[in-house]
Motif scaffolding. Structure first.
Motif, PDB file in Angstrom:
ATOM      1  N   ILE A   1       0.148   4.466   0.640  1.00 10.67           N
ATOM      2  CA  ILE A   1       1.333   5.456   1.345  1.00 10.67           C
ATOM      3  C   ILE A   1       1.325   4.957   2.580  1.00 10.67           C
TER       4      ILE A   1
ATOM      5  N   SER B   1      -7.832   3.244   4.905  1.00 12.48           N
ATOM      6  CA  SER B   1      -6.803   2.931   3.996  1.00 12.48           C
ATOM      7  C   SER B   1      -7.896   1.465   3.782  1.00 12.48           C
TER       8      SER B   1
ATOM      9  N   SER C   1     -10.973   0.231   3.195  1.00 13.24           N
ATOM     10  CA  SER C   1     -11.384   0.481   2.069  1.00 13.24           C
ATOM     11  C   SER C   1     -10.536  -0.406   0.753  1.00 13.24           C
ATOM     12  N   MET C   2      -8.764  -0.988   1.329  1.00 18.32           N
ATOM     13  CA  MET C   2      -8.918  -1.204   0.375  1.00 18.32           C
ATOM     14  C   MET C   2      -9.505  -3.203   0.027  1.00 18.32           C
TER      15      MET C   2
ATOM     16  N   SER D   1      -6.933   7.494   9.874  1.00 20.36           N
ATOM     17  CA  SER D   1      -6.750   6.761   8.121  1.00 20.36           C
ATOM     18  C   SER D   1      -5.894   5.691   7.055  1.00 20.36           C
TER      19      SER D   1
ATOM     20  N   LEU E   1      -1.605  11.853   7.389  1.00 18.74           N
ATOM     21  CA  LEU E   1      -2.014  11.111   7.711  1.00 18.74           C
ATOM     22  C   LEU E   1      -2.308  10.155   9.595  1.00 18.74           C
TER      23      LEU E   1
ATOM     24  N   LEU F   1       0.769  -1.463   0.511  1.00 17.66           N
ATOM     25  CA  LEU F   1       0.208   0.195  -0.451  1.00 17.66           C
ATOM     26  C   LEU F   1       1.159   1.099  -0.056  1.00 17.66           C
TER      27      LEU F   1
END
Lengths: 151, 184
Positions: A94, A111, A114-115, A107, A103, A92
Motif C-alpha cells: 500500500i 497496516s 498489523s504487519m 490506516s 488511505l 508494503l
C-alpha cells in the motif's frame, strides 16, 4: 498544494482527537513542517513486539493524497521483521502500487502495526545486506517485489 | 473513516446540535479530500467523492481505474452525479470539469540507425521508378539523323553474311522471348 495541506490538517485533527491504539503523532514534528510527520508506534500486546517502541517517519509530496507518502522506520529501534530492512525501509504494497487516496496516515499506521503483529519469527529480510548497500534513500524508488502475503 | 470518530469526544448536551450537524457533514465527506463533497458523484459501489477529486485520481491511474475505497472497477461513465435541491440549475459535474487535453507524444529526433526511415508525414522515405525519359526515347532512336554510322557492307562479302546471320539470331531470340512472355 493547498488541498494537500487541508487534508493533512484534517488527518492530524482526527489522529489527535481519536488516535488508534498504540499510535501517537509527534505534534512537535508536524508543527514545524506540515509535510513531515513523526509517528510513535507501540507493538501490540500479545505479539512479538509487545511494549517495544518504534518511530515512523512520513514524508508527504505535493501530490498527496493522490501519491503515496514516503514511510520509513526511524531512530534507534527499527523492528526486526522479514519485511523491514535495517535502514528502516518497509516492503508494503500500500506504500507504492496499491496506494489509494482513501488511505490515510491512520490506516497506514494500522497496516504497519498489523504487519508487525502477524509476525511469527523476528528476522531481517533475506536480502537485507545487499539491499541496504545498494538502495536509494527514497524507498518509493525501489521496485518492490511483493511476494509474501502471509505476514 | 473520520465520519463516526469526529463527534465522539464532545458529548456534552450543549453541543448536541453541533454534534448532529458534524455527523451529517461527516456522512457526506468526500473520500479523497475529507471535506463535504462538492460537485458530488457516487460510484456504483456506493462511495462518495467530489468529482474534481475523483477525476484527478482517475487521471493519476489511467491504466488501472479503481475505486479508492474498495478497489472496484470505476470509470467516468460508471459514477452517478448527485443533484441536491438547493442547486437552481443542476449541471452534470462531469461536464463541468473540462477533460484535460490528452498528452501528446512526439518521436525523439535523430536516434537509432535509420533516423529518416518512416512513411509519410515528415517525408523521410520516398521513392519512384519508371523508364527514363520515356517519350523521348522514341524520338532518339527513330529520328536520329546524321549520327555517322558506317554504311552497309557490300552484298556478297563475308561481313554481309555474318551480319545477316546475327540479324536472324536476334530475330529468333526476340520471337522466342515474346512467345515466352505470352505463355508465361
Amino acid at each position: 498544494m493547498a488541498s494537500m495541506e487541508k487534508r493533512l490538517q484534517k488527518e492530524l485533527q482526527a489522529m489527535t482527537k481519536d488516535p488508534p491504539p498504540g499510535v501517537q503523532v509527534d505534534q512537535e514534528s508536524c508543527s514545524r513542517v506540515m509535510n513531515e510527520w513523526i509517528v510513535d508506534l507501540e507493538g501490540a500486546t500479545g505479539t512479538l513486539y509487545e511494549a517495544e517502541k518504534f518511530q515512523l517517519q512520513f514524508k508527504f509530496g505535493s501530490k498527496y493524497p493522490f501519491d503515496s507518502p514516503q514511510v520509513t522506520f526511524l531512530g534507534p529501534n527499527i523492528p526486526i521483521h522479514p519485511h523491514v530492512y535495517s535502514n528502516g525501509h518497509i516492503c508494503l504494497s500500500i506504500l507504492t502500487e496499491d496506494w489509494s487516496p482513501a488511505l490515510s496516515v491512520q490506516s497506514v499506521c494500522l497496516s504497519i502495526v498489523s504487519m508487525l503483529s502477524s509476525c511469527t519469527e523476528k528476522k531481517r529480510p533475506p536480502d537485507n545486506a545487499i539491499y541496504v548497500k545498494t538502495c536509494s534513500k527514497n524507498p518509493k524508488k525501489t521496485r518492490w517485489w511483493y511476494h509474501d502475503d502471509t505476514v | 473513516m473520520s465520519a463516526e470518530t469526529t463527534s465522539q469526544n464532545n458529548n456534552s448536551p450543549s453541543s448536541e446540535d453541533n454534534n448532529t450537524a458534524e455527523e451529517a457533514a461527516g456522512t457526506y465527506e468526500c473520500n479523497i479530500c475529507l471535506e463535504t463533497a462538492n460537485d458530488a458523484v457516487v460510484s456504483m459501489c456506493g462511495h462518495l467523492f467530489c468529482w474534481p477529486c475523483l477525476h484527478q485520481w482517475l487521471e493519476t491511474r489511467r491504466s488501472r481505474q479503481t475505486c479508492p475505497v474498495c478497489k472496484a472497477g470505476i470509470s467516468k461513465d460508471k459514477v452517478i452525479p448527485i443533484y441536491g435541491r438547493g442547486n437552481p440549475n443542476p449541471q452534470d459535474p462531469r461536464e463541468k470539469l473540462p477533460p484535460r487535453p490528452p498528452g501528446q507524444r512526439s518521436e525523439p529526433e535523430g536516434t537509432g540507425a535509420f533516423p529518416n526511415f518512416g512513411f509519410g508525414g515528415d517525408g523521410g522515405f520516398q521513392f519512384s521508378f519508371g523508364i527514363g525519359a520515356f517519350p523521348f526515347g522514341i524520338f532518339a532512336s527513330t529520328f536520329n539523323f546524321n549520327d555517322g554510322r558506317p554504311a552497309a557492307p557490300a552484298p556478297g562479302s563475308p561481313q554481309e553474311a555474318e551480319e545477316q546471320f546475327l540479324s536472324k539470331v536476334f530475330l529468333w531470340v526476340g520471337i522466342i522471348f515474346i512467345f515466352w512472355l505470352l505463355i508465361a
